[in-house]
Each structure stands twice: as structure tokens, then as C-alpha cells.
Motif scaffolding. Structure first.
Motif, PDB file in Angstrom:
ATOM      1  N   UNK A   1      46.687   6.532   0.316  1.00  0.00           N
ATOM      2  CA  UNK A   1      46.386   5.483  -0.658  1.00  0.00           C
ATOM      3  C   UNK A   1      47.652   4.910  -1.280  1.00  0.00           C
ATOM      4  N   UNK A   2      48.619   5.791  -1.583  1.00  0.00           N
ATOM      5  CA  UNK A   2      49.879   5.318  -2.161  1.00  0.00           C
ATOM      6  C   UNK A   2      50.626   4.414  -1.175  1.00  0.00           C
ATOM      7  N   UNK A   3      50.645   4.806   0.104  1.00  0.00           N
ATOM      8  CA  UNK A   3      51.335   4.013   1.128  1.00  0.00           C
ATOM      9  C   UNK A   3      50.643   2.662   1.332  1.00  0.00           C
ATOM     10  N   UNK A   4      49.318   2.690   1.439  1.00  0.00           N
ATOM     11  CA  UNK A   4      48.576   1.455   1.641  1.00  0.00           C
ATOM     12  C   UNK A   4      48.710   0.513   0.439  1.00  0.00           C
ATOM     13  N   UNK A   5      48.649   1.097  -0.769  1.00  0.00           N
ATOM     14  CA  UNK A   5      48.798   0.280  -1.976  1.00  0.00           C
ATOM     15  C   UNK A   5      50.181  -0.348  -2.044  1.00  0.00           C
ATOM     16  N   UNK A   6      51.192   0.422  -1.651  1.00  0.00           N
ATOM     17  CA  UNK A   6      52.575  -0.080  -1.652  1.00  0.00           C
ATOM     18  C   UNK A   6      52.742  -1.188  -0.607  1.00  0.00           C
ATOM     19  N   UNK A   7      52.153  -0.971   0.568  1.00  0.00           N
ATOM     20  CA  UNK A   7      52.330  -1.919   1.673  1.00  0.00           C
ATOM     21  C   UNK A   7      51.572  -3.221   1.449  1.00  0.00           C
ATOM     22  N   UNK A   8      50.348  -3.111   0.961  1.00  0.00           N
ATOM     23  CA  UNK A   8      49.501  -4.290   0.814  1.00  0.00           C
ATOM     24  C   UNK A   8      49.467  -4.841  -0.615  1.00  0.00           C
ATOM     25  N   UNK A   9      50.164  -4.172  -1.524  1.00  0.00           N
ATOM     26  CA  UNK A   9      50.213  -4.663  -2.900  1.00  0.00           C
ATOM     27  C   UNK A   9      48.920  -4.470  -3.662  1.00  0.00           C
ATOM     28  N   UNK A  10      48.162  -3.423  -3.308  1.00  0.00           N
ATOM     29  CA  UNK A  10      46.914  -3.152  -4.028  1.00  0.00           C
ATOM     30  C   UNK A  10      47.205  -2.730  -5.459  1.00  0.00           C
ATOM     31  N   UNK A  11      46.340  -3.080  -6.356  1.00  0.00           N
ATOM     32  CA  UNK A  11      46.494  -2.676  -7.758  1.00  0.00           C
ATOM     33  C   UNK A  11      45.149  -2.780  -8.445  1.00  0.00           C
ATOM     34  N   UNK A  12      45.035  -2.115  -9.564  1.00  0.00           N
ATOM     35  CA  UNK A  12      43.832  -2.219 -10.379  1.00  0.00           C
ATOM     36  C   UNK A  12      43.916  -3.462 -11.266  1.00  0.00           C
ATOM     37  N   UNK A  13      42.773  -3.982 -11.677  1.00  0.00           N
ATOM     38  CA  UNK A  13      42.794  -5.154 -12.564  1.00  0.00           C
ATOM     39  C   UNK A  13      43.505  -4.832 -13.886  1.00  0.00           C
ATOM     40  N   UNK A  14      44.210  -5.818 -14.387  1.00  0.00           N
ATOM     41  CA  UNK A  14      44.907  -5.671 -15.668  1.00  0.00           C
ATOM     42  C   UNK A  14      43.945  -5.980 -16.811  1.00  0.00           C
ATOM     43  N   UNK A  15      43.986  -5.150 -17.847  1.00  0.00           N
ATOM     44  CA  UNK A  15      43.171  -5.391 -19.028  1.00  0.00           C
ATOM     45  C   UNK A  15      43.894  -6.419 -19.903  1.00  0.00           C
ATOM     46  N   UNK A  16      43.373  -7.638 -19.888  1.00  0.00           N
ATOM     47  CA  UNK A  16      44.026  -8.721 -20.614  1.00  0.00           C
ATOM     48  C   UNK A  16      43.221  -9.087 -21.855  1.00  0.00           C
ATOM     49  N   UNK A  17      43.926  -9.474 -22.887  1.00  0.00           N
ATOM     50  CA  UNK A  17      43.304  -9.926 -24.126  1.00  0.00           C
ATOM     51  C   UNK A  17      43.907 -11.273 -24.493  1.00  0.00           C
ATOM     52  N   UNK A  18      43.051 -12.219 -24.780  1.00  0.00           N
ATOM     53  CA  UNK A  18      43.516 -13.531 -25.200  1.00  0.00           C
ATOM     54  C   UNK A  18      44.123 -13.405 -26.603  1.00  0.00           C
ATOM     55  N   UNK A  19      45.378 -13.836 -26.765  1.00  0.00           N
ATOM     56  CA  UNK A  19      46.021 -13.728 -28.092  1.00  0.00           C
ATOM     57  C   UNK A  19      45.216 -14.371 -29.213  1.00  0.00           C
ATOM     58  N   UNK A  20      44.439 -15.400 -28.877  1.00  0.00           N
ATOM     59  CA  UNK A  20      43.637 -16.083 -29.903  1.00  0.00           C
ATOM     60  C   UNK A  20      42.500 -15.197 -30.419  1.00  0.00           C
ATOM     61  N   UNK A  21      42.134 -14.144 -29.645  1.00  0.00           N
ATOM     62  CA  UNK A  21      41.063 -13.253 -30.056  1.00  0.00           C
ATOM     63  C   UNK A  21      41.546 -12.159 -30.985  1.00  0.00           C
ATOM     64  N   UNK A  22      42.855 -12.004 -31.096  1.00  0.00           N
ATOM     65  CA  UNK A  22      43.408 -10.954 -31.947  1.00  0.00           C
ATOM     66  C   UNK A  22      43.292 -11.358 -33.410  1.00  0.00           C
ATOM     67  N   UNK A  23      43.047 -10.373 -34.281  1.00  0.00           N
ATOM     68  CA  UNK A  23      42.949 -10.693 -35.713  1.00  0.00           C
ATOM     69  C   UNK A  23      44.296 -11.136 -36.280  1.00  0.00           C
ATOM     70  N   UNK A  24      44.268 -12.043 -37.206  1.00  0.00           N
ATOM     71  CA  UNK A  24      45.492 -12.492 -37.826  1.00  0.00           C
ATOM     72  C   UNK A  24      46.043 -11.418 -38.751  1.00  0.00           C
ATOM     73  N   UNK A  25      47.376 -11.339 -38.809  1.00  0.00           N
ATOM     74  CA  UNK A  25      48.024 -10.355 -39.683  1.00  0.00           C
ATOM     75  C   UNK A  25      47.995 -10.840 -41.130  1.00  0.00           C
TER      76      UNK A  25
END
Length: 213
Positions: free
Chosen positions: A189-213
Motif C-alpha cells: 500500500x505504501x509503494x502503490x500510494x507513493x507511485x500513484x499519488x494516492x491520499x486520503x481526502x483533506x479535512x477542509x474548513x471554509x475560513x468564513x465558517x470560523x467564528x470571529x475572534x
């Protein structure tokens, strides 16, 4: 020492060599001195197993034999002598890291099952054994831990644990079948992921959804 214990000891030594070289190689890229590189290699090699043994309440493996410290020293000497071949490029780091990861996942599972814990605990301990030393290594050299990136790392350990369980059921009493299958799965799995660029989805958050300080 029984035949099974001897086999696990050999795997542990080979995993120590692989992980120590991966850690020392990174330390060399950061221009650490010899002692600093040795420390990085040592914590990479023994960090996961130490946490595993503490959690399982069994004797910490490297405290039972000075072989692990000596092997780390030999790994440092190897990097010093063959530094051009071992330090240049990321592929070398990847190879040793993948081998060490696979071997330590097997060791973690075997030792947990020997302590009479269920397979799901053994899988968690396999992931811990394989990955925690690398987490400490990356923190000490001021890098974002590979374990927490989108790279296929912990997922490969988890897949190895599942394959160990399934092949162990199918193989009956042949312990070498799940061991080899688990290690091959992690490396594959490590070799295949390295060769083909496999990765898990990134957990992204829209900055506009963050509470204001």
C-alpha cells in the motif's frame, strides 16, 4: 528463547535497523551532529514499541537487551559511511520507513496477541508500534508528522491488521502466513500510494465558517 520469540526478536531487530536509518537519514538532512542523529534514530526505532509495552503493561522491549541501542549505533555508522547513497533523495527514506513500518506492525500485533488481548486491540497496537516512533521523530526535527498528513500511512497499518486477521483465520495455525501477508500489505500500500499519488481526502474548513475572534 522459543522459536516464535526468536522470530519476533529478529523482526524487531530488522525493524529497528530500518527505522533507525530512516530517522538518522532525516537528521543528517537537517545537519544534526552524530549524537543528535543517533538520538533521532533511536526514538524513531523504539518510540512505538515503548508506548505499546507501557500500554500492555509488559516489560519494555529495549530495556531487556542492549542490542537495540547497539543496532542503532551500527545504523548511524552505516549512514556515515554510505551517506551519499542514503541521504540523497526521498526514495531512500521511503524505502526504509516502509520496511520498518511493516515489520513493526507485525511485531505489535504478535506481542499484543501473546498478551491475550483481542485482535482489535492488536490492530491498534500494531498501528501504534509502527507509527508512534515516526511521530516523535518528526516532532523533534520540527516537521509535520507524516502520520497526520493525507499520505497513506496509518491506513496502511490498519489494512495490514485486517489482512493479518483474515489470513490468520484462513491459515489456521500457520503463524507465518498472516505475518507475511500483513507486512506485504503495508509495504504494498505504501509503494502503490507513493507511485500513484494516492491520499486520503483533506479535512477542509471554509475560513468564513470560523467564528470571529
Amino acid at each position: 528463547m522459543s522459536e516464535d520469540n526468536l522470530f519476533i526478536f529478529i523482526i524487531e531487530i530488522l525493524g529497528t535497523i530500518a527505522f533507525a536509518i530512516s530517522g538518522i537519514r532525516l537528521a543528517a538532512a537537517k545537519s544534526f551532529d552524530w549524537f543528535g542523529a543517533y538520538v533521532i534514530g533511536l526514538v524513531t526505532a523504539i518510540g512505538g514499541g515503548t508506548l505499546r509495552d507501557v500500554l500492555l503493561d509488559i516489560p519494555v522491549f529495549w530495556m531487556q537487551s542492549g542490542m537495540y541501542l547497539a543496532v542503532t549505533g551500527l545504523s548511524l555508522a552505516t549512514v556515515i559511511i554510505f551517506r551519499r547513497a542514503l541521504v540523497k533523495g526521498m526514495r531512500t527514506l521511503f524505502i526504509f520507513d516502509a520496511i520498518g513500518l511493516a515489520l513493526f506492525v507485525v511485531v505489535g500485533i504478535e506481542k499484543t496477541l501473546a498478551a491475550s488481548y483481542p485482535m482489535w486491540v492488536a490492530t491498534v497496537m500494531g498501528i501504534t508500534t509502527g507509527s508512534f516512533g515516526g511521530i516523535i521523530r518528526d516532532i523533534l526535527i520540527n516537521e509535520e508528522p507524516l502520520f497526520f498528513r493525507k499520505d497513506i500511512y496509518a491506513t496502511a497499518c490498519l489494512a495490514g491488521g485486517v489482512v493479518y486477521w483474515l489470513t490468520g483465520i484462513a491459515a489456521g495455525g500457520a503463524s507465518w502466513v498472516p505475518q507475511i501477508s500483513c507486512a506485504a500489505t503495508v509495504v504494498g500500500l505504501r509503494v502503490l500510494a507513493y507511485h500513484y499519488g494516492w491520499s486520503l481526502p483533506i479535512l477542509k474548513v471554509d475560513p468564513s465558517d470560523l467564528p470571529e475572534k
